[in-house]
Design a protein around this motif. Structure first.
Motif, PDB file in Angstrom:
ATOM      1  N   LYS A 163      33.509  -9.744  -4.001  1.00  0.00           N
ATOM      2  CA  LYS A 163      33.534 -10.371  -5.323  1.00  0.00           C
ATOM      3  C   LYS A 163      34.962 -10.458  -5.854  1.00  0.00           C
ATOM      4  O   LYS A 163      35.352 -11.480  -6.445  1.00  0.00           O
ATOM      5  CB  LYS A 163      32.652  -9.584  -6.290  1.00  0.00           C
ATOM      6  N   ALA A 164      35.743  -9.410  -5.643  1.00  0.00           N
ATOM      7  CA  ALA A 164      37.126  -9.416  -6.106  1.00  0.00           C
ATOM      8  C   ALA A 164      37.934 -10.496  -5.395  1.00  0.00           C
ATOM      9  O   ALA A 164      38.726 -11.213  -6.022  1.00  0.00           O
ATOM     10  CB  ALA A 164      37.761  -8.044  -5.878  1.00  0.00           C
ATOM     11  N   GLU A 165      37.748 -10.632  -4.092  1.00  0.00           N
ATOM     12  CA  GLU A 165      38.472 -11.663  -3.347  1.00  0.00           C
ATOM     13  C   GLU A 165      38.102 -13.059  -3.846  1.00  0.00           C
ATOM     14  O   GLU A 165      38.977 -13.938  -3.984  1.00  0.00           O
ATOM     15  CB  GLU A 165      38.179 -11.548  -1.853  1.00  0.00           C
ATOM     16  N   ALA A 166      36.838 -13.283  -4.139  1.00  0.00           N
ATOM     17  CA  ALA A 166      36.395 -14.585  -4.629  1.00  0.00           C
ATOM     18  C   ALA A 166      37.057 -14.922  -5.960  1.00  0.00           C
ATOM     19  O   ALA A 166      37.419 -16.078  -6.213  1.00  0.00           O
ATOM     20  CB  ALA A 166      34.880 -14.605  -4.774  1.00  0.00           C
ATOM     21  N   PHE A 167      37.239 -13.919  -6.807  1.00  0.00           N
ATOM     22  CA  PHE A 167      37.919 -14.158  -8.075  1.00  0.00           C
ATOM     23  C   PHE A 167      39.345 -14.630  -7.844  1.00  0.00           C
ATOM     24  O   PHE A 167      39.800 -15.625  -8.424  1.00  0.00           O
ATOM     25  CB  PHE A 167      37.917 -12.891  -8.936  1.00  0.00           C
ATOM     26  N   TYR A 168      40.087 -13.924  -6.983  1.00  0.00           N
ATOM     27  CA  TYR A 168      41.499 -14.290  -6.771  1.00  0.00           C
ATOM     28  C   TYR A 168      41.641 -15.600  -5.999  1.00  0.00           C
ATOM     29  O   TYR A 168      42.655 -16.300  -6.136  1.00  0.00           O
ATOM     30  CB  TYR A 168      42.247 -13.128  -6.121  1.00  0.00           C
ATOM     31  N   ALA A 169      40.627 -15.957  -5.225  1.00  0.00           N
ATOM     32  CA  ALA A 169      40.642 -17.268  -4.577  1.00  0.00           C
ATOM     33  C   ALA A 169      40.641 -18.384  -5.614  1.00  0.00           C
ATOM     34  O   ALA A 169      41.231 -19.456  -5.398  1.00  0.00           O
ATOM     35  CB  ALA A 169      39.447 -17.407  -3.644  1.00  0.00           C
ATOM     36  N   ARG A 170      40.004 -18.161  -6.751  1.00  0.00           N
ATOM     37  CA  ARG A 170      40.028 -19.142  -7.836  1.00  0.00           C
ATOM     38  C   ARG A 170      41.438 -19.374  -8.358  1.00  0.00           C
ATOM     39  O   ARG A 170      41.752 -20.445  -8.893  1.00  0.00           O
ATOM     40  CB  ARG A 170      39.130 -18.676  -8.990  1.00  0.00           C
ATOM     41  N   LEU A 171      42.307 -18.377  -8.209  1.00  0.00           N
ATOM     42  CA  LEU A 171      43.694 -18.486  -8.658  1.00  0.00           C
ATOM     43  C   LEU A 171      44.633 -18.948  -7.543  1.00  0.00           C
ATOM     44  O   LEU A 171      45.845 -18.952  -7.727  1.00  0.00           O
ATOM     45  CB  LEU A 171      44.165 -17.133  -9.194  1.00  0.00           C
ATOM     46  N   ARG A 178      42.907  -9.143   7.371  1.00  0.00           N
ATOM     47  CA  ARG A 178      41.782  -8.425   6.787  1.00  0.00           C
ATOM     48  C   ARG A 178      41.432  -7.206   7.638  1.00  0.00           C
ATOM     49  O   ARG A 178      41.378  -7.278   8.867  1.00  0.00           O
ATOM     50  CB  ARG A 178      40.564  -9.348   6.721  1.00  0.00           C
ATOM     51  N   PHE A 179      41.185  -6.073   6.970  1.00  0.00           N
ATOM     52  CA  PHE A 179      40.563  -4.927   7.610  1.00  0.00           C
ATOM     53  C   PHE A 179      39.056  -5.043   7.404  1.00  0.00           C
ATOM     54  O   PHE A 179      38.575  -5.090   6.259  1.00  0.00           O
ATOM     55  CB  PHE A 179      41.081  -3.607   7.031  1.00  0.00           C
ATOM     56  N   VAL A 180      38.315  -5.111   8.486  1.00  0.00           N
ATOM     57  CA  VAL A 180      36.876  -5.338   8.443  1.00  0.00           C
ATOM     58  C   VAL A 180      36.195  -4.204   7.669  1.00  0.00           C
ATOM     59  O   VAL A 180      36.424  -3.026   7.937  1.00  0.00           O
ATOM     60  CB  VAL A 180      36.295  -5.437   9.868  1.00  0.00           C
ATOM     61  N   GLY A 181      35.385  -4.597   6.694  1.00  0.00           N
ATOM     62  CA  GLY A 181      34.661  -3.617   5.913  1.00  0.00           C
ATOM     63  C   GLY A 181      35.484  -2.924   4.857  1.00  0.00           C
ATOM     64  O   GLY A 181      34.966  -2.071   4.120  1.00  0.00           O
ATOM     65  N   VAL A 182      36.765  -3.259   4.756  1.00  0.00           N
ATOM     66  CA  VAL A 182      37.663  -2.646   3.770  1.00  0.00           C
ATOM     67  C   VAL A 182      38.101  -3.673   2.741  1.00  0.00           C
ATOM     68  O   VAL A 182      37.870  -3.532   1.548  1.00  0.00           O
ATOM     69  CB  VAL A 182      38.887  -2.005   4.449  1.00  0.00           C
ATOM     70  N   GLY A 183      38.775  -4.730   3.213  1.00  0.00           N
ATOM     71  CA  GLY A 183      39.209  -5.754   2.281  1.00  0.00           C
ATOM     72  C   GLY A 183      40.377  -6.568   2.804  1.00  0.00           C
ATOM     73  O   GLY A 183      40.935  -6.283   3.867  1.00  0.00           O
ATOM     74  N   PRO A 184      40.771  -7.610   2.031  1.00  0.00           N
ATOM     75  CA  PRO A 184      41.787  -8.560   2.474  1.00  0.00           C
ATOM     76  C   PRO A 184      43.172  -8.279   1.910  1.00  0.00           C
ATOM     77  O   PRO A 184      43.334  -7.688   0.841  1.00  0.00           O
ATOM     78  CB  PRO A 184      41.259  -9.882   1.898  1.00  0.00           C
ATOM     79  N   PHE A 185      44.171  -8.734   2.655  1.00  0.00           N
ATOM     80  CA  PHE A 185      45.527  -8.885   2.149  1.00  0.00           C
ATOM     81  C   PHE A 185      45.620 -10.299   1.587  1.00  0.00           C
ATOM     82  O   PHE A 185      45.289 -11.269   2.283  1.00  0.00           O
ATOM     83  CB  PHE A 185      46.552  -8.703   3.265  1.00  0.00           C
ATOM     84  N   PHE A 198      46.474  -6.274  -2.143  1.00  0.00           N
ATOM     85  CA  PHE A 198      45.577  -5.793  -1.092  1.00  0.00           C
ATOM     86  C   PHE A 198      44.408  -5.113  -1.785  1.00  0.00           C
ATOM     87  O   PHE A 198      44.590  -4.285  -2.684  1.00  0.00           O
ATOM     88  CB  PHE A 198      46.319  -4.831  -0.159  1.00  0.00           C
ATOM     89  N   LEU A 199      43.196  -5.475  -1.381  1.00  0.00           N
ATOM     90  CA  LEU A 199      41.981  -4.932  -1.968  1.00  0.00           C
ATOM     91  C   LEU A 199      41.313  -3.961  -0.996  1.00  0.00           C
ATOM     92  O   LEU A 199      41.106  -4.302   0.170  1.00  0.00           O
ATOM     93  CB  LEU A 199      41.007  -6.058  -2.311  1.00  0.00           C
ATOM     94  N   ILE A 200      40.983  -2.767  -1.478  1.00  0.00           N
ATOM     95  CA  ILE A 200      40.351  -1.746  -0.653  1.00  0.00           C
ATOM     96  C   ILE A 200      39.002  -1.388  -1.253  1.00  0.00           C
ATOM     97  O   ILE A 200      38.912  -0.968  -2.416  1.00  0.00           O
ATOM     98  CB  ILE A 200      41.227  -0.483  -0.551  1.00  0.00           C
ATOM     99  N   GLN A 201      37.940  -1.542  -0.463  1.00  0.00           N
ATOM    100  CA  GLN A 201      36.585  -1.221  -0.908  1.00  0.00           C
ATOM    101  C   GLN A 201      36.432   0.291  -1.044  1.00  0.00           C
ATOM    102  O   GLN A 201      36.695   1.049  -0.105  1.00  0.00           O
ATOM    103  CB  GLN A 201      35.574  -1.751   0.111  1.00  0.00           C
ATOM    104  N   THR A 202      36.015   0.733  -2.238  1.00  0.00           N
ATOM    105  CA  THR A 202      35.803   2.157  -2.502  1.00  0.00           C
ATOM    106  C   THR A 202      34.602   2.321  -3.420  1.00  0.00           C
ATOM    107  O   THR A 202      34.140   1.354  -4.031  1.00  0.00           O
ATOM    108  CB  THR A 202      37.030   2.792  -3.193  1.00  0.00           C
ATOM    109  N   PRO A 203      34.098   3.541  -3.582  1.00  0.00           N
ATOM    110  CA  PRO A 203      33.054   3.776  -4.581  1.00  0.00           C
ATOM    111  C   PRO A 203      33.575   3.462  -5.982  1.00  0.00           C
ATOM    112  O   PRO A 203      34.780   3.539  -6.245  1.00  0.00           O
ATOM    113  CB  PRO A 203      32.748   5.270  -4.424  1.00  0.00           C
ATOM    114  N   PRO A 204      32.668   3.125  -6.923  1.00  0.00           N
ATOM    115  CA  PRO A 204      33.097   2.729  -8.276  1.00  0.00           C
ATOM    116  C   PRO A 204      33.955   3.758  -9.001  1.00  0.00           C
ATOM    117  O   PRO A 204      34.847   3.384  -9.767  1.00  0.00           O
ATOM    118  CB  PRO A 204      31.763   2.507  -9.003  1.00  0.00           C
TER     119      PRO A 204
END
Length: 308
Positions: A163-171, A178-185, A198-204
């Motif tokens: 979801k976070a990546e999709a938001f920044y794609a709008r910009l 990309r690190f699989v299961g972690v997030g994109p540069f 760089f986005l890193i998937q973590t617990p809330p």
């Protein structure tokens, strides 16, 4: 949208004195009023955590309050305003900063960039077949400045990297690797740097900033600045070494800002023809090599202690 890169980061901290000393020792120049800058004018702003002018704090322990990006022109600001206004409040302050909040709760700002253009040489090396330095020009010295040149990138812990990546794609941000299961540069369209975010998937409960970094003039400057930082009593966290994705040299340190702070240098540049790579996260794919800092030693003395 011609988003150039990070302009400054705003922190709301408990201990202003400790954080001020940290940023000064790191190599940023003081501007007054809690503002610190690198050689190109990008930087970090400090405020006490109770300052009512700060954006609302996250529900986690993160001390980052706002991430401000520089853009090329007014047309870009208007494009951002039009896109963001579709589904969230957008304001423009007296300081010229356009503000909103992203889908993860990070406060964002955008302003026409005030970065200064740098006319500084990068680090030069001599190698058989390519003499990079002039004759009698030293490659390093004890008094070399080794100062941060430009705010490079920021890393977020997010509970939903898709979801976070999709938001920044709008910009206009695009994935470079990309690190699989972690997030994109992610790279915005106004720069060729491998990544600005760089986005890193973590617990809330971990949501917030993991680290930020400034570009240095080369690996010797990373090593020199990092060594001086250690000698001032700051604790090395990771490095020095060289990453695989981005190819940048790195050295991370603990900080009183509630995140790690890095020195980096020699990041890859990419354009629209680049095809993003994917890798499984882990030590083998995170760096090409990693050193462990130890105090200086010379042959003839006692053997150096084993690395911890």
């Amino acid at each position: 949208m011609k988003i150039i890169g990070l302009e400054y980061l705003v922190f709301g901290v408990d201990d202003l004195d400790a954080c001020t000393n940290y940023l000064l020792d790191y190599g940023l120049a003081p501007l007054g009023n809690g503002c610190f800058e690198a050689l190109d004018g990008s930087g970090v702003h400090l405020r006490h955590c109770d300052d009512p002018k700060l954006p609302v704090a996250m529900e986690t322990a993160s001390q980052l309050r706002e991430t401000v990006y520089g853009v090329a022109d007014e047309a870009t600001l208007q494009s951002i305003e039009a896109e963001m206004s579709r589904d969230r409040p957008v304001t423009r302050g007296d300081d010229g900063v356009l503000r909103c909040v992203d889908d993860m709760g990070f406060a964002l700002g955008f302003r026409i960039t005030q970065r200064r253009t740098l006319e500084l040489q990068s680090e030069r090396i001599n190698a058989p077949g390519d003499a990079g330095r002039s004759v009698n020009q030293l490659g390093a010295s004890k008094d070399m400045p080794a100062l941060p040149r430009s705010l490079s990138h920021v890393v977020y812990f997010v509970p939903d990297s898709v979801k976070a990546e999709a938001f920044y794609a709008r910009l206009g941000f695009v994935c470079t690797d990309r690190f699989v299961g972690v997030g994109p540069f992610l790279r915005p369209s106004g720069t060729l740097d491998h990544h600005t975010l760089f986005l890193i998937q973590t617990p809330p409960f971990m949501k917030g900033i993991e680290h930020f970094t400034f570009h240095m003039g080369g690996p010797s400057e990373v090593m020199t600045a990092g060594t001086r930082f250690v000698e001032k009593g700051y604790q090395s966290f990771w490095g020095p070494g060289r990453h695989q994705f981005g190819s940048n040299w790195f050295w991370y340190f603990n900080s009183p800002l509630g995140c790690h702070v890095e020195y980096d240098a020699d990041m890859d540049l990419h354009d629209e023809s680049w095809a993003a790579r994917e890798a499984i996260p882990g030590a083998d794919n995170s760096q090409y090599f990693l050193f462990s800092y130890r105090e200086k030693w010379a042959p003839g003395g006692q053997p150096p202690p084993p690395a911890q």
